[in-house]
Design a protein around this motif. Structure first.
Motif, PDB file in Angstrom:
ATOM      1  N   LEU A   1    -101.621 -50.117 -17.728  1.00  0.00           N
ATOM      2  CA  LEU A   1    -100.212 -49.829 -16.994  1.00  0.00           C
ATOM      3  C   LEU A   1    -100.220 -50.345 -15.708  1.00  0.00           C
ATOM      4  O   LEU A   1    -101.337 -50.566 -15.009  1.00  0.00           O
ATOM      5  CB  LEU A   1    -100.126 -48.202 -17.186  1.00  0.00           C
ATOM      6  CG  LEU A   1     -99.912 -47.808 -18.565  1.00  0.00           C
ATOM      7  CD1 LEU A   1    -100.197 -45.997 -18.242  1.00  0.00           C
ATOM      8  CD2 LEU A   1     -98.712 -47.795 -18.868  1.00  0.00           C
TER       9      LEU A   1
ATOM     10  N   ASP B   1     -88.552 -46.512 -16.337  1.00  0.00           N
ATOM     11  CA  ASP B   1     -88.932 -46.325 -14.778  1.00  0.00           C
ATOM     12  C   ASP B   1     -90.227 -46.136 -14.586  1.00  0.00           C
ATOM     13  O   ASP B   1     -90.740 -45.664 -13.427  1.00  0.00           O
ATOM     14  CB  ASP B   1     -88.082 -45.285 -14.071  1.00  0.00           C
ATOM     15  CG  ASP B   1     -88.469 -43.806 -14.804  1.00  0.00           C
ATOM     16  OD1 ASP B   1     -89.212 -43.826 -15.764  1.00  0.00           O
ATOM     17  OD2 ASP B   1     -87.500 -42.684 -14.395  1.00  0.00           O
ATOM     18  N   GLY B   2     -91.228 -46.120 -15.764  1.00  0.00           N
ATOM     19  CA  GLY B   2     -92.418 -45.867 -15.764  1.00  0.00           C
ATOM     20  C   GLY B   2     -92.839 -44.340 -15.496  1.00  0.00           C
ATOM     21  O   GLY B   2     -94.149 -44.212 -15.544  1.00  0.00           O
ATOM     22  N   GLN B   3     -92.306 -43.493 -15.477  1.00  0.00           N
ATOM     23  CA  GLN B   3     -92.125 -42.114 -15.309  1.00  0.00           C
ATOM     24  C   GLN B   3     -92.316 -41.534 -16.656  1.00  0.00           C
ATOM     25  O   GLN B   3     -91.886 -41.826 -17.734  1.00  0.00           O
ATOM     26  CB  GLN B   3     -91.243 -41.513 -14.376  1.00  0.00           C
ATOM     27  CG  GLN B   3     -91.040 -41.952 -13.102  1.00  0.00           C
ATOM     28  CD  GLN B   3     -92.522 -42.018 -12.251  1.00  0.00           C
ATOM     29  OE1 GLN B   3     -92.843 -40.950 -12.147  1.00  0.00           O
ATOM     30  NE2 GLN B   3     -93.045 -43.220 -12.015  1.00  0.00           N
TER      31      GLN B   3
ATOM     32  N   HIS C   1     -98.089 -48.370 -10.410  1.00  0.00           N
ATOM     33  CA  HIS C   1     -97.033 -47.439 -10.284  1.00  0.00           C
ATOM     34  C   HIS C   1     -96.393 -46.638 -11.546  1.00  0.00           C
ATOM     35  O   HIS C   1     -95.840 -45.586 -11.597  1.00  0.00           O
ATOM     36  CB  HIS C   1     -95.638 -48.047  -9.748  1.00  0.00           C
ATOM     37  CG  HIS C   1     -94.744 -48.802 -10.754  1.00  0.00           C
ATOM     38  ND1 HIS C   1     -95.308 -49.969 -10.988  1.00  0.00           N
ATOM     39  CD2 HIS C   1     -93.596 -48.439 -11.546  1.00  0.00           C
ATOM     40  CE1 HIS C   1     -94.125 -50.348 -12.095  1.00  0.00           C
ATOM     41  NE2 HIS C   1     -93.393 -49.634 -12.563  1.00  0.00           N
ATOM     42  N   ALA C   2     -97.143 -46.951 -12.769  1.00  0.00           N
ATOM     43  CA  ALA C   2     -96.396 -46.619 -14.029  1.00  0.00           C
ATOM     44  C   ALA C   2     -97.457 -45.365 -14.221  1.00  0.00           C
ATOM     45  O   ALA C   2     -98.597 -45.679 -14.567  1.00  0.00           O
ATOM     46  CB  ALA C   2     -96.116 -47.594 -15.014  1.00  0.00           C
TER      47      ALA C   2
ATOM     48  N   VAL D   1     -93.700 -52.419 -16.468  1.00  0.00           N
ATOM     49  CA  VAL D   1     -94.562 -51.304 -16.233  1.00  0.00           C
ATOM     50  C   VAL D   1     -95.911 -51.655 -17.003  1.00  0.00           C
ATOM     51  O   VAL D   1     -96.749 -50.758 -16.829  1.00  0.00           O
ATOM     52  CB  VAL D   1     -93.944 -50.027 -17.229  1.00  0.00           C
ATOM     53  CG1 VAL D   1     -92.986 -49.368 -16.405  1.00  0.00           C
ATOM     54  CG2 VAL D   1     -93.297 -50.505 -18.591  1.00  0.00           C
ATOM     55  N   SER D   2     -96.103 -52.773 -17.645  1.00  0.00           N
ATOM     56  CA  SER D   2     -97.345 -53.145 -18.242  1.00  0.00           C
ATOM     57  C   SER D   2     -97.605 -54.807 -17.896  1.00  0.00           C
ATOM     58  O   SER D   2     -96.722 -55.600 -18.468  1.00  0.00           O
ATOM     59  CB  SER D   2     -97.657 -52.840 -19.287  1.00  0.00           C
ATOM     60  OG  SER D   2     -98.786 -52.941 -20.051  1.00  0.00           O
TER      61      SER D   2
ATOM     62  N   THR E   1     -96.396 -44.410 -17.538  1.00  0.00           N
ATOM     63  CA  THR E   1     -96.164 -44.562 -19.173  1.00  0.00           C
ATOM     64  C   THR E   1     -95.623 -45.718 -19.261  1.00  0.00           C
ATOM     65  O   THR E   1     -94.887 -46.255 -18.441  1.00  0.00           O
ATOM     66  CB  THR E   1     -96.054 -43.323 -19.817  1.00  0.00           C
ATOM     67  OG1 THR E   1     -96.210 -43.542 -21.208  1.00  0.00           O
ATOM     68  CG2 THR E   1     -94.436 -42.778 -19.396  1.00  0.00           C
ATOM     69  N   MET E   2     -95.331 -46.072 -20.616  1.00  0.00           N
ATOM     70  CA  MET E   2     -94.293 -47.082 -20.973  1.00  0.00           C
ATOM     71  C   MET E   2     -92.880 -46.266 -21.194  1.00  0.00           C
ATOM     72  O   MET E   2     -92.688 -45.622 -21.966  1.00  0.00           O
ATOM     73  CB  MET E   2     -94.646 -47.860 -22.195  1.00  0.00           C
ATOM     74  CG  MET E   2     -95.869 -48.377 -22.302  1.00  0.00           C
ATOM     75  SD  MET E   2     -96.114 -49.859 -21.188  1.00  0.00           S
ATOM     76  CE  MET E   2     -95.548 -51.062 -22.290  1.00  0.00           C
TER      77      MET E   2
END
Ligand code: FES
Ligand code: FE
Length: 399
Positions: free
Chosen positions: A259, A269-271, A262-263, A237-238, A265-266
């Motif tokens: 990020l 699943d990046g969501q 596709h992310a 995710v980063s 946030t941390m």
């Protein structure tokens, strides 16, 4: 900085003796032109060094004593260990947050046990003989006390400790002689302002105990060189090589990372299951800010939550860490809101980091340890280590 303990003006600051470490080894850490190197082994293992750090760093700095936002009601209080001492944080009837040394003026019993949850009461009662103080620290009752003729209640109020509220955090300076908090924080307050942590609410809190010196989790926090090796979830995710570190005024070290595309946030699943903090620019909403405010607060500002680590040395080789996750009240009030998407991600990552710190602690405790060099991507670790080494040499805090 909206609240100051009115009883505690800053006192003049004196230089103190340097840390009990060989000057030549500290000079090697700061050697100009080189890539620098880690601190000497004793900085991570020695009781005298920790005693010096408690006195010079944790007593004389602005130390984070946790959130003040959870002490909102008049009479709310919490007792907190700070450096060599204990602070009692109390919200007054006038809305002012005050701090006192956690010591009764009768025969010195502590007023409240440290580490427990916040409680709210109309007055401060000593558990030993029930002397009672009002929320401003004045002694108001001495039940059944057969007072000598010279006794004057007004001479026996609680001893105030310097405290300020900063963006929802209680910042205390036990020695009373740190520079003004605005000077101490330098450019960081403005940098952090868009995240508005003063509005955010703690939704989850974890405690950890590490078998490692208190500086090792901070050094670890300041680089992502290790991420490819130990944080497979984070790297999704980063990008671990993203971002830059700041060189701005203040007693803090840190930078920002991007990020992945596709992310949001941390999270695993990046969501995000929260809300994007409304003060952020489009660019800020694609980054995570990682800053360590010296000596004990790590603050990680995400698009939709802020995570903090509050660090407290237990011994030269043991450290207590409180990790909290703060969210927008608008997210928390949503039906079915669950902070686990952020908490689970960082709990996994925290434990990976603590394993690494404990591995380093075992290494620096070995006779085979030789302070090694920093790579260019470890520049923020070097900034932190230099701040520590300069302060060791100076007998004072040197940014
Ligand atoms: Fe507090 Fe006696 S020590 S009332
Ligand atoms: Fe890490």
């Amino acid at each position: 900085m909206n609240s100051r303990n009115p009883g505690v003006p800053a006192t003049p600051r004196a230089q103190r003796p340097p840390a009990p470490l060989p000057r030549d080894e500290l000079a090697a850490v700061l050697e100009p032109g080189g890539s620098g190197c880690m601190l000497p082994a004793a900085a991570y293992t020695n009781d005298d060094v920790l005693a010096w750090e408690r006195e010079q760093f944790f007593d004389r700095a602005w130390v984070c004593a946790g959130r003040s936002g959870d002490l909102a009601a008049a009479g709310a209080r919490r007792a907190v260990r700070v450096g060599n001492d204990r602070a009692l944080l109390v919200r007054g009837d006038d809305g002012t947050l005050r701090a006192f040394y956690n010591v009764c003026r009768h025969r010195g019993h502590e007023l409240m046990a440290c580490g427990g949850p916040a409680v709210t009461r109309g007055a401060i009662h000593c558990p030993y003989h029930a002397w009672t103080y009002d929320l401003a620290g004045d002694l108001t009752a001495t039940p059944r006390f057969n007072a000598p003729p010279s006794f004057d209640r007004t001479d026996h109020g609680l001893v105030p400790m310097r405290v300020e509220e900063w963006r929802g955090f209680a910042m205390v300076n036990p020695s009373g002689d740190a520079p003004a908090l605005s000077v101490y924080l330098g450019a960081f307050d403005e940098l952090l302002a868009p995240w508005e942590p003063e509005r955010l609410v703690v939704a989850a809190s974890h405690e950890y105990v590490l078998q490692a010196n208190w500086k090792l989790p901070i050094e670890n926090y300041q680089e992502c060189y290790h991420c490819a090796a130990i944080h497979p979830e984070l790297c999704v995710v980063s990008p671990p090589d993203s971002g830059d570190n700041y060189t701005l005024p203040g007693m803090w070290v840190g930078g920002a990372m991007a990020l992945a595309d596709h992310a949001q946030t941390m999270s695993l699943d990046g969501q995000s299951r929260g809300v994007v903090l409304p003060g952020l620019s489009a660019e800020q909403a694609r980054t995570v800010l990682y800053v360590g405010v010296f000596p004990n607060l790590l603050l990680s500002a995400h698009p939709d939550y802020v995570m903090t680590h509050r660090i407290e040395p237990v011994s030269p080789t043991e450290t207590w860490v409180e990790c909290q996750w703060l969210f927008d009240p608008a997210a928390i009030s949503r039906e079915g809101f669950d902070p686990a998407y952020a908490v689970d991600f960082w709990d996994i990552t925290n434990r990976q980091d603590w394993d690494a710190c404990e591995g380093v602690q075992r290494g620096v405790s070995s006779r085979g340890y030789r302070p090694g060099p920093f790579g260019l991507q470890e520049d923020a670790v070097q900034q932190f280590v230099h701040l520590v080494a300069r302060s060791y040499l100076a007998g004072d805090l040197v940014a």
